[in-house]
Scaffold this active site. Sequence first.
Site, short mmCIF file in Angstrom:
data_model
loop_
_atom_site.label_atom_id
_atom_site.label_comp_id
_atom_site.label_asym_id
_atom_site.label_seq_id
_atom_site.Cartn_x
_atom_site.Cartn_y
_atom_site.Cartn_z
N ILE A 10 0.81 -1.21 0.00
CA ILE A 10 0.00 0.00 0.00
C ILE A 10 0.85 1.27 0.00
O ILE A 10 0.31 2.37 -0.13
CB ILE A 10 -0.99 0.03 1.18
CG1 ILE A 10 -0.27 0.12 2.52
CG2 ILE A 10 -1.93 -1.15 1.14
CD1 ILE A 10 -1.20 0.31 3.71
N SER A 11 2.16 1.13 0.11
CA SER A 11 3.06 2.28 0.14
C SER A 11 3.53 2.61 -1.28
O SER A 11 4.27 1.84 -1.88
CB SER A 11 4.27 1.95 1.02
OG SER A 11 5.38 2.77 0.70
#
Length: 226
Positions: A10-11
């Site tokens: 998700i980064s």
Amino acid sequence: MTLTLYFHEISPPSRSVLMIIKALNIQCDVKVVDLLTGEQFSPEYLEIHPRGKVPALTDGDFTLIESRAIAAYLCNKYGGVEETLYPRDPEKRANVDMMLYFGGWVYNEIFAYLNVRNILFYDEKICDENLPKVHEALKQLENYLEKNKFMAGTSISIADFFGVNAVLFLEVSDFEDYGKYPKVVEWIKEVKKLPYFNECNQSGLAHMKKLIKNKLEKKYIKVFLQ
């Protein structure tokens, strides 16, 4: 020596670094740091990254944090004869560096608008008051892309990897104004043609969309992302 990337899908910066690893065909272990359970704050991981962020990189006994520094290091050490992602010519490299910094500004404006941290932690909303700053960032990116196919010239560079993940972060919201920026849209399509693009990005972007959607709809999920 073992090369290890500490990562979470998700980064956006994590995904950008992973794209560079794939582009250079580097043999690298990828260790997921579970941001959603707070693993980034474990004593073991804080020894690697004292601020509890991802990505981080270890190369044998050498440890490196900050995604853009990691990207440059990977190109410098493992890029071989590759001359476009992070050119050795001082002026061309300086142009890539400039666009890396510029892309960082774009990312910060988008992140402030999306208000991701406060949505996930404090049940806040997207900061609509910050939308004009997003449009200013996209307008400036459009201006650069009027002159060149990619952010730093005619060839794709690591600046594009970071820049595209910054802009695509908008997809976690209902942002529908891409049409105002045709060069940006065209550029995104070009970067998405990379054979490893979906492998590196599709799952993580979908994951973040789901987290944000659920929180905004009050489907509470306990997360520890910071």
